[in-house]
Design a protein around this motif. Structure first.
Motif, mmCIF file in Angstrom:
data_model
loop_
_atom_site.group_PDB
_atom_site.id
_atom_site.type_symbol
_atom_site.label_atom_id
_atom_site.label_comp_id
_atom_site.label_asym_id
_atom_site.label_seq_id
_atom_site.Cartn_x
_atom_site.Cartn_y
_atom_site.Cartn_z
ATOM 1 N N LYS A 1 0.830 -1.204 0.000
ATOM 2 C CA LYS A 1 0.000 0.000 0.000
ATOM 3 C C LYS A 1 0.864 1.253 0.000
ATOM 4 C CE LYS A 1 -3.712 2.324 2.527
ATOM 5 N NZ LYS A 1 -4.628 2.267 3.698
ATOM 6 N N ARG A 2 1.932 1.256 0.778
ATOM 7 C CA ARG A 2 2.791 2.436 0.878
ATOM 8 C C ARG A 2 3.605 2.635 -0.398
ATOM 9 N NH1 ARG A 2 4.406 6.526 0.544
ATOM 10 N NH2 ARG A 2 5.789 7.775 1.879
ATOM 11 N N GLU B 1 1.893 4.115 -3.513
ATOM 12 C CA GLU B 1 1.631 5.556 -3.482
ATOM 13 C C GLU B 1 2.740 6.344 -4.166
ATOM 14 O OE1 GLU B 1 1.336 6.373 0.648
ATOM 15 O OE2 GLU B 1 -0.721 5.614 0.852
#
Length: 386
Positions: free
Chosen positions: A354-355, A358
Motif C-alpha cells: 500500500k505504501r 503511493e
C-alpha cells in the motif's frame, strides 16, 4: 521538476483539441487519407528498426509529414506536457529560446499548452530545423493553437511569442556561429537520437563522443546562466547518452538540475547492466481520436517513456531526496519496491504494498537516513519506506 502523469484539466482540454486543430491546419490529403494508418506504421518502422533506410529529410516528404503531424506530433505533445507541467524552468520578458531540431514546433506548442504562466510573457523563439515543410506546418498549427480565444481565455487569443523559423542543417561537430542574442533556454527534443542511433549499442566511446559534441553545441547557443533541456526517447541507448551528456555538461560548468537531485556520479552510467535513466507514464488521458488512429496503425500506446536532462549554472541546492525512476514491482516476503537515484547511488525503496504503490515514477521521496544493506540482485542500497 516533479514528473507526474496526471495533467491539469486545462492541459487535458488542450490535448483533447489537438487532433482537430491538426486536421484544421494540416488536413490529410485525399490521396493519403485511406492509407494514413499504413503510412504511420511505415514511418514508425523507419524511426525505429529501419533507421538505415530513412533519409535525414524524411519530414520533407508529404506522406511522412502528414503521418508525423497526425500521429507523432500529438503523442510527443502529450509526452512533453507531462515533463513541462510544473517545471521550474524560469523565463522573463524579452528572453530568447533556441529550439534545435524543432520539426513541426513540438516543443514550442507543448510549452504553450503546459505553461499557461508563460503565455503573456513576450518571448522570442528561434526554431531551427532542416525541413522547411515541417517548420511551416508546425507554425500553422501553433498559430491556431495560440490564437484560439475560447481555449486561451487568459490571453484572449493574443500571441506574445515571436517565432522565427530557421531552415538550416545542424552539425553538432561544429560550434554554432555567434548569435546576435544568446538564448536563456536552449532545448533539443528527439534530435540527437537521429545521430547516435546508427552507433552499435556496444560503442560507448562513440556515444560518449557524440554527447561531448552535443553538449558543446548547445552550450554555444546559450547565455552564461541559461538553462539547457534535452529530451530523448526512453530507451536504453538514449538513457546512456543522457548519462554521458550529464558528465559533458558538468565539465562545461553546467550542473544537472533535473531529474538529478545531486551532482555526484551518475548511478546509471553505462556499466553493462540492463538499466538506464528513463521515466514511463500511463496514457489514460490521451485523445480518443488519437487512440483510434494508433489502433488502426497497430501501434497502440498504453505508456509513454522519455529520458531527459535539464542543466543550469547556479550552485545546486542538493537535498536529501531520491528521484523515483521505476514502476512498482513485487519483492520476496510479500513486500514491494521501486528503484530511485540519489547522491549515494542506486536505491531500492522497499516496504508494504500500500505504501509503495503511493510512489510514482518521477516523483521525489525524502531520504530516511543511510543504510548499509544492499539488494543482492541490483546492488542498490535498500531504504525502507515506512
Amino acid at each position: 521538476m516533479i514528473l507526474s502523469g496526471i495533467l491539469p484539466q486545462e492541459t487535458r482540454a488542450f490535448l483533447k483539441a489537438v487532433p482537430s486543430l491538426i486536421e484544421k491546419t494540416f488536413p490529410i490529403p485525399g490521396r493519403f487519407r485511406g492509407a494514413m494508418p499504413s503510412q504511420i506504421a511505415e514511418l514508425s518502422r523507419l524511426l525505429t528498426n529501419r533507421r538505415g533506410g530513412r533519409s535525414l529529410s524524411y519530414l520533407s516528404r508529404p506522406n511522412f509529414l502528414s503521418a508525423y503531424m497526425h500521429y507523432f506530433l500529438p503523442w510527443n505533445l502529450y509526452r512533453l506536457c507531462i515533463l513541462l507541467h510544473g517545471t521550474d524552468i524560469a523565463l522573463a520578458c524579452g528572453n530568447t529560446i533556441t529550439d534545435l531540431g524543432s520539426g513541426p514546433l513540438t516543443f514550442v506548442s507543448a510549452l504553450w499548452i503546459a505553461r499557461p504562466d508563460l503565455r503573456n510573457i513576450p518571448l522570442e523563439i528561434n526554431c531551427i530545423d532542416r525541413s522547411a515543410p515541417a517548420l511551416e506546418a508546425g507554425k500553422n498549427f501553433f498559430d491556431a493553437l495560440s490564437a484560439d480565444g475560447v481555449m486561451n481565455e487568459k490571453t484572449g487569443g493574443k500571441n506574445s511569442w515571436k517565432i522565427n523559423l530557421v531552415r538550416t542543417d545542424i552539425d553538432i561537430r561544429r560550434a554554432a556561429a555567434r548569435q546576435k542574442k544568446q538564448a536563456a533556454l536552449v532545448c533539443a527534443v528527439n534530435m540527437f537520437n537521429e545521430i547516435y542511433e546508427n552507433l552499435s549499442h556496444s560503442n560507448l566511446n562513440g556515444l560518449r563522443h557524440t554527447a561531448d559534441n552535443a553538449a558543446r553545441f548547445m552550450h554555444s547557443y546559450a547565455e552564461a546562466d541559461a538553462g539547457i533541456l534535452t529530451v530523448e526517447p526512453g530507451v536504453p541507448q538514449s538513457g546512456h547518452f543522457i548519462s554521458f551528456l550529464r558528465a559533458s555538461f558538468m565539465e562545461l560548468g553546467r550542473q544537472p538540475m533535473s531529474p538529478c537531485t545531486h551532482t555526484a556520479a551518475c548511478p546509471y552510467a553505462p556499466s553493462g547492466k540492463k538499466r538506464w535513466c528513463h521515466f514511463a507514464f500511463e496514457t489514460i488521458d490521451a485523445p480518443k481520436e488519437l487512440v483510434r488512429l494508433s489502433a488502426a496503425a497497430r501501434l497502440p500506446k498504453e505508456r509513454l517513456a522519455l529520458s531527459y536532462l535539464y542543466t543550469g549554472v547556479e550552485k545546486k541546492n542538493e537535498k536529501p531526496q531520491i528521484r523515483v525512476i521505476s514502476d512498482v514491482f513485487a519483492l520476496p516476503q510479500n513486500r514491494y519496491g521501486c528503484y530511485g537515484c540519489c547522491d549515494e547511488g542506486l536505491v531500492l525503496l522497499a516496504g508494504e504494498k500500500k505504501r509503495i504503490e503511493e510512489i510514482v515514477s518521477g516523483s521525489l521521496v525524502n531520504k530516511s537516513g543511510k543504510s548499509s544493506q544492499r539488494d543482492a540482485k541490483s546492488g542498490a542500497i535498500i531504504m525502507e519506506v515506512i
